[in-house]
Design a protein around this motif. Structure first.
Motif: not given
Length: 849
Positions: A42-47, A577-587, A612-624
């Motif tokens: 659910l988190a990976y798919n941004r439910a 918050i949901g965005f951050t959790i999702s990116n953590a899981v996606r990363s 690029i998708n992978r690093f985008s998720a990691s970057f977004a998580f680290a930024t938050d």
């Protein structure tokens, strides 16, 4: 046979109980894993929160009906469901979570001046915004139209632009005159080189951003001085400001005159006391009454001191940025400080002094200081009139978001293309130890860096220019391009000089590298110092402007309507918050699987999209995590911001490479270039993320982030040596890939164009090298040829029948051409002297001594 009654009772009673307990534990573990995997999915798919609650509740119901419930697990699961239900009730969530946090958040917000707000709001969010999401929408990028020249634009590049390049004698410009000769000044004015951005209805060319960029690429491959001279009137300056903000009267008067070259514009922003902090300029104007053309009017008295102003020494009209004050409230408004304002002032206005010229790095384009003492001008000299008073900074940063994407990035790219075009040929025809210098692995490593980096530069400049033509004003990418492309230009200039050796350092008409090498620091410095662009602007502006929730949270926190602001903050906060959790899981998931299951466009470049998708998720998580934990303090941690900015830039540039490959028709021969570029950029993104975590001040959070970003460690690697060798092979031969990469370089074969002569020699080398090899194998090694020099060897090889008359003549001609290229200039001492000081000045110094 043993009777049932003979079996010990403790064995009969204990074994089933033990088995039931094991089954119960296994069942509980399986159901627990189901819930965990479900939550991750659910988190990976941004439910959404509601969808998550419903799915979770359904799963809990299924566990109760079909599982073997464990009381401890049930307590945990029902507690989690209760929390989810609570979070779905807006009133409770706002009262107990959002409102208290909002009070804390307001204290965490960094202070922000009006100029910073204007900079944040300037331009538009484009692909940079997608990279902040952790899941870029590749269809958005790939569906964008490829940049193309119109027939009129192509005709201008093939005609006037080609002719201007033919007219240029860069040694004459840079060494003898320290200026363009009169006939070139006349040509660039008459042919509209200063009017590329001016609409046709005013007499301009009205070129696209891409055409504007292509013109600068070609000119900079020939002369940095000419390219700089043409770039300034078409970049941030009076023409562009008039187009977007001027009154109709100002446009009707000035734009036709600018288009015809009757007016030469400059724009004065930078001063000695402000430097890169242009928003803090001390130059000021005071509203007052004064005499203008024999009558008393209401106007502005200006006092200013500016420097580094390109075209100032020859300008006829001056764009000026200053702070406007109205201490006596003569304008009829209840304020005295209007802020930064822009005006357009004729050069001959009393009080204006154009100083002597600056001499930027032996590249003598027209540049100098301007001062003004009690300069009185009418109010209608303000660009846009009184309605634009105080809007100067917003005007500048809005237009800078476009200009910074074109002028310096295009000039740097043109210089890089010329360096690769020349160095590929030179490394082929220049021989040492009987082999081309380009065959040495040390040289190949450097040439591969030059080649791959130039591909990155060309991709970024062309695709971003295409986005501008599509209606975008990408402010954050403009900072990325300005910083990275000028820095790449520095690397390529250094590499080209290293490979050329003595040929590169001896100045003269035959030197096609030296002046470009000297000009590199100018591009690094102007339009904002690169150090500050990297450490303050790229991530600092991007983190707020491009993030899907941060700006919404900030605006909600500052909303004067407290109730509305709280509701908006609540929506943004829980979305965040949901965005951050999702990116953590996606990363974590993509790091563990090397992003192999990430949905991206298919094809030979598929894996790069996935990374690029992978690093985008990691970057977004680290930024938050960084923004939440450091708050306003992150603004002061410039090294951390710079590293995150590098990660964002690497992803952006890699995206541009992939789009450029698509725009050029997926040329299979260019795949080594694409792979080298993407691997280099994504490897740097990985290393900068690693460096960010190593230096993050909260070590617990650093370890926590590392768990999600690098659960398998650093798995991405830089380009291999064999891949680098493929790149070098492409530019050391007259291949179609070499032609595509260096498209736009002035390559016409003529005596005054070293690049054309180099390419001509490269083409001839395809025939000459087998003949040279025949002389070595059949002549030198057999003892039939004993001469030490090539001309003597050719003569002996002809005499003993190793070469035919035609072959010998061809090889002599080739050797003559090569030696003419390799040789450097020499001078008499008086030819190099800059001249003596004036007699009067020498006498003063002697007298003072």
């Amino acid at each position: 046979m043993t009777a049932l009654s003979d079996i010990p009772t403790e064995f009969v009673s204990r074994r089933p109980a033990h088995s039931f307990q094991e089954v119960h534990i296994v069942s509980s573990v399986i159901w627990f894993l189901v819930f965990v995997l479900g939550a991750l999915t659910l988190a990976y798919n941004r439910a959404s929160l509601l969808t998550t609650t419903l799915v979770y509740g359904g799963g809990l119901l299924a566990y109760g009906l079909f599982g073997d419930p464990s009381l401890p697990l049930l307590v945990v699961l029902w507690t989690a469901l209760a929390v989810l239900v609570f979070l779905n009730i807006d009133a409770l969530r706002i009262r107990f979570i959002s409102r208290p946090f909002l009070r804390v958040y307001r204290r965490m917000l960094p202070s922000m001046s009006q100029t910073e707000k204007d900079a944040l709001e300037a331009g538009t969010v484009w692909w940079d915004g997608e990279l902040f999401t952790g899941g870029p929408d590749w269809d958005k990028l790939l569906s964008a139209a490829a940049p193309k020249l119109t027939a009129e634009e192509q005709a201008f590049i093939d005609g006037p632009c080609e002719e201007l390049c033919r007219m240029i004698d860069d040694w004459d410009i840079t060494h003898r005159r320290a200026d363009l000769p009169p006939h070139i000044w006349e040509y660039v004015k008459n042919k509209g080189f200063f009017a590329m951005i001016i609409p046709k209805k005013y007499g301009g060319l009205e070129f696209s951003a891409y055409a504007h960029s292509c013109v600068l690429v070609k000119l900079s491959s020939r002369s940095g001085v000419v390219a700089s001279t043409v770039a300034v009137p078409n970049s941030l300056g009076p023409g562009e400001l008039l187009l977007h903000y001027g009154t109709q009267e100002q446009r009707d008067y000035y734009l036709p005159r600018l288009a015809r070259g009757e007016e030469v514009p400059c724009f004065a922003l930078t001063g000695p006391r402000a430097g890169s902090d242009a928003a803090s300029i001390p130059d000021f104007g005071v509203v007052c009454k004064g005499t203008f053309e024999g009558r008393e009017i209401l106007g502005v008295k200006l006092n200013f001191s500016k420097r580094y102003i390109t075209l100032a020494p020859i300008a006829t009209v001056i764009g000026l940025a200053f702070k406007l004050y109205d201490p006596d409230k003569l304008l009829g408004e209840d304020k005295t400080d209007y802020g930064i304002t822009c005006a357009l002032i004729p050069r001959n206005t009393p009080g204006i002094t154009i100083g002597r010229r600056h001499f930027p790095m032996n590249a003598p384009f027209q540049n100098g200081p301007i001062q003004g003492k009690d300069v009185f001008v009418p109010l209608d000299y303000l660009i846009g009139g009184m309605k634009m008073a105080g809007q100067g900074w917003r005007m500048l940063v809005e237009q800078l978001s476009v200009g910074r994407c074109i002028s310096l990035p295009s000039s740097a790219t043109g210089a890089a293309k010329a360096a690769v075009f020349a160095t590929g040929a030179y490394a082929r025809i220049r021989r040492q130890f009987n082999v081309s210098v380009g065959q040495f692995e040390g040289v190949m490593e450097v040439m591969a860096r030059m080649t791959g980096t130039t591909y990155i530069m060309d991709a970024a400049r062309s695709v971003t220019a295409g986005a501008i033509d599509g209606g975008e004003k990408p402010s954050v990418p403009s900072a990325m391009l300005k910083y990275h492309l000028t820095e790449y230009g520095r690397v390529i200039a250094n590499d080209a000089m290293d490979i050329h050796g003595g040929k590169g350092i001896c100045l003269g008409p035959k030197n096609y590298l030296g002046r470009g090498y000297e000009l590199v620091p100018v591009a690094i410095t102007v339009e904002g110092a690169n150090l500050l662009t990297r450490s303050l602007i790229i991530f600092g502006q991007g983190a707020i402007r491009c993030h899907p929730f941060v700006l919404r949270e900030m605006n909600a926190a500052k909303d004067k309507d407290k109730r509305k602001g709280t509701i908006e903050f609540d929506k943004a906060l829980f979305g965040h918050i949901g965005f951050t959790i999702s990116n953590a899981v996606r990363s974590m998931v993509m790091a563990l699987t090397l992003a192999r299951f990430s949905k991206v466009p298919e094809g030979p470049t598929q894996r790069f999209y996935q990374h690029i998708n992978r690093f985008s998720a990691s970057f977004a998580f680290a930024t938050d995590v960084a923004m939440l934990s450091l708050g306003g303090y992150l603004k002061k941690k410039e090294s951390l911001s710079a590293r995150l900015g590098d990660v964002l830039s690497c992803m952006y540039l890699a995206s541009m490479v992939l789009k450029h490959y698509e725009n050029q028709g997926r040329q299979e021969a260019d795949l080594p270039l694409v792979e080298w570029a993407c691997r280099t950029l994504l490897y740097k993104a990985q290393e900068q993320l690693h460096s960010f975590l190593r230096n993050f001040p909260n070590r617990f959070l650093a370890g926590f982030m590392r768990l999600f970003i690098f659960p398998r460690g650093q798995t991405y690697h830089a380009p291999s040596d064999p891949l680098s060798h493929q790149l070098v092979d492409q530019v050391m031969h007259p291949t179609i890939t070499r032609d595509r990469l260096t498209d736009g370089v002035y390559r016409t074969v003529e005596p005054t164009n070293p690049l054309g002569l180099l390419h001509e020699a490269l083409v001839l080398s395809e025939t000459a090298e087998p003949l040279e090899k025949r002389i070595r194998v059949d002549g030198v090694k057999t003892g039939k040829v004993t001469a030490l020099d090539l001309p003597g060897q050719i003569q002996q090889a002809l005499a003993v029948g190793i070469l035919s008359e035609t072959e010998a003549a061809m090889l002599r001609d080739y050797d003559r051409r090569v030696m003419d290229i390799i040789n450097v200039d020499d001078f008499n001492t008086e030819d190099l002297a800059a001249g003596l000081e004036p007699v009067e000045l020498r006498q003063v110094r002697v007298g003072n001594a």
